[in-house]
Design a protein around this motif. Sequence first.
Motif, PDB file in Angstrom:
ATOM      1  N   SER A  96      39.682  20.059  43.015  1.00  0.00           N
ATOM      2  CA  SER A  96      38.854  19.819  43.735  1.00  0.00           C
ATOM      3  C   SER A  96      37.843  20.849  43.628  1.00  0.00           C
ATOM      4  N   TYR A  97      36.552  21.749  43.417  1.00  0.00           N
ATOM      5  CA  TYR A  97      35.782  22.884  43.173  1.00  0.00           C
ATOM      6  C   TYR A  97      33.964  22.049  43.316  1.00  0.00           C
ATOM      7  N   LYS A  98      33.866  23.635  43.800  1.00  0.00           N
ATOM      8  CA  LYS A  98      32.541  23.312  44.706  1.00  0.00           C
ATOM      9  C   LYS A  98      31.366  23.499  43.309  1.00  0.00           C
ATOM     10  N   ASP A  99      30.356  22.887  43.108  1.00  0.00           N
ATOM     11  CA  ASP A  99      29.727  22.935  42.392  1.00  0.00           C
ATOM     12  C   ASP A  99      29.124  24.301  42.465  1.00  0.00           C
ATOM     13  N   GLU A 100      29.319  25.557  41.625  1.00  0.00           N
ATOM     14  CA  GLU A 100      29.229  27.070  42.046  1.00  0.00           C
ATOM     15  C   GLU A 100      29.828  27.707  40.775  1.00  0.00           C
ATOM     16  N   ASN A 101      28.991  28.514  40.319  1.00  0.00           N
ATOM     17  CA  ASN A 101      30.195  29.622  39.432  1.00  0.00           C
ATOM     18  C   ASN A 101      30.484  30.923  39.940  1.00  0.00           C
ATOM     19  N   VAL A 102      31.784  31.064  38.954  1.00  0.00           N
ATOM     20  CA  VAL A 102      32.386  32.516  39.831  1.00  0.00           C
ATOM     21  C   VAL A 102      31.457  33.638  38.974  1.00  0.00           C
ATOM     22  N   GLU A 103      31.787  34.469  39.324  1.00  0.00           N
ATOM     23  CA  GLU A 103      30.551  35.830  38.999  1.00  0.00           C
ATOM     24  C   GLU A 103      30.936  36.379  37.872  1.00  0.00           C
ATOM     25  N   LYS A 104      31.258  36.494  36.925  1.00  0.00           N
ATOM     26  CA  LYS A 104      31.346  37.509  35.493  1.00  0.00           C
ATOM     27  C   LYS A 104      31.678  38.466  36.412  1.00  0.00           C
ATOM     28  N   SER A 105      31.394  39.362  36.879  1.00  0.00           N
ATOM     29  CA  SER A 105      31.672  40.515  37.340  1.00  0.00           C
ATOM     30  C   SER A 105      33.084  40.104  38.673  1.00  0.00           C
ATOM     31  N   THR A 106      33.017  39.223  38.967  1.00  0.00           N
ATOM     32  CA  THR A 106      34.464  38.593  39.671  1.00  0.00           C
ATOM     33  C   THR A 106      35.483  38.635  38.796  1.00  0.00           C
ATOM     34  N   ILE A 107      35.041  37.695  37.693  1.00  0.00           N
ATOM     35  CA  ILE A 107      35.989  37.528  37.112  1.00  0.00           C
ATOM     36  C   ILE A 107      37.137  38.805  36.435  1.00  0.00           C
ATOM     37  N   GLU A 108      36.037  39.401  36.126  1.00  0.00           N
ATOM     38  CA  GLU A 108      36.193  40.701  35.377  1.00  0.00           C
ATOM     39  C   GLU A 108      37.702  41.614  36.702  1.00  0.00           C
ATOM     40  N   GLU A 109      37.153  41.628  37.863  1.00  0.00           N
ATOM     41  CA  GLU A 109      38.015  42.512  38.754  1.00  0.00           C
ATOM     42  C   GLU A 109      39.476  42.005  38.439  1.00  0.00           C
ATOM     43  N   ILE A 110      39.637  40.277  38.884  1.00  0.00           N
ATOM     44  CA  ILE A 110      40.599  39.419  38.671  1.00  0.00           C
ATOM     45  C   ILE A 110      41.449  39.859  37.530  1.00  0.00           C
ATOM     46  N   LEU A 111      40.651  40.017  36.102  1.00  0.00           N
ATOM     47  CA  LEU A 111      41.647  39.978  34.852  1.00  0.00           C
ATOM     48  C   LEU A 111      42.386  41.841  34.469  1.00  0.00           C
ATOM     49  N   ASP A 112      41.174  42.970  35.664  1.00  0.00           N
ATOM     50  CA  ASP A 112      41.350  43.873  35.192  1.00  0.00           C
ATOM     51  C   ASP A 112      43.275  44.546  36.344  1.00  0.00           C
ATOM     52  N   ILE A 113      42.882  43.585  36.516  1.00  0.00           N
ATOM     53  CA  ILE A 113      44.618  43.269  37.706  1.00  0.00           C
ATOM     54  C   ILE A 113      45.512  42.519  37.402  1.00  0.00           C
TER      55      ILE A 113
END
Length: 274
Positions: A96-113
Motif C-alpha cells: 500500500s503506497y502513498k500517491d507521492e513520488n520518490v525523488e530521483k535523487s533519493t533513488i540514486e542514493e539508494i542505488l549508490d549503496i
Amino acid sequence: MQLISVNPELCTNCDVCVELCPMSIILPSEEGGTPYSPEEAAVYCAKCGHCEVFCPEGAISTLFDSTYYQLQDDSFPSLTSSEIGKYMVMRRSVRSYKDENVEKSTIEEILDIARYAPSGMNNQPVHWTIVHDPGEVKKITSLTIDWMREVVADDIEHPLKALMPTLISVYENGVDPICREAPHLAFAHTGAENPTGYTDSIIALSWFELAAQAFGIGTCWAGFLAIAATSYKPLMDELDLPQGHVVQYSMMFGHPEHKVNGIPGREPARINWK
C-alpha cells in the motif's frame, strides 16, 4: 597495465594484501621491496579493492577505474547485533503506497549503496531500469495482465495459470494486483549469457530494499511482473533494455501508506549441524 601502487614509506611488508587477494595475483616483496602485482596479471584482477581496504597501514592505492562511495565523515559506525538485527527483521513487503513520488535523487542514493552488493568474481554485472513515471507503471501493469490473458487462453500448462483468472478479474474491477498501485518499479537486468546474472541481481535487489528502508521507502518483490518481463514480447519491448540484456527480477517501491509497528513471528531457523 599496473594494478596497484604501494607506498614504500608506509608499507611494512606484513603481506596482508598477498594473503587476502582473492585472485592470488599480489606477490610478496623481492629483495627488500614491497608487494607487487605483475603487469601480465592485470587481466585476472577482479577489481574488488581488498588489497586497498585491508591494508592496515593504508599503503596501497588501486590504479584501475572505479568510483568510490562518498562517506559523509571519516568514521565507520559500529552497530550492535541487536541494532542490525532489529533493522533487518523490521523490513516488510509493502503493498500500500502513498500517491507521492520518490525523488530521483533519493533513488540514486539508494542505488549508490546497492552497487556495493557482492557479485560473482566482482563482475558487477547488474544494470538498473527504474520506471519513475507512475503512468508508465500502469502501462506495465496492463501489459502484464495481457500476458496473463494469453497464458489463460493457451493450452500450454503454466505453474501459475490457476491463479491468473482471479488476478485478471481483480484488475478488471479496478484494483491493481500486480504492482499494487506503487508509483515506481526497479528492474535488475544483466547480459543474457551471464552465468551469475540472476543470483547477482537478487543480491543487488536485496541490498536495494534494505537500503530503501533507511530512506523511508517501502518495497515489494514483483514476481508476476518479473516472469512476464522475461517472456512477453510487448512488455519486453516496452522496457527497451540494452541489447542482449534480460530482466532478472523486479521490485515495486514507493512511500508506504502505513507504518510498521512491530515484528511478526516466523518459523525457527532450520539448522543441520555437521
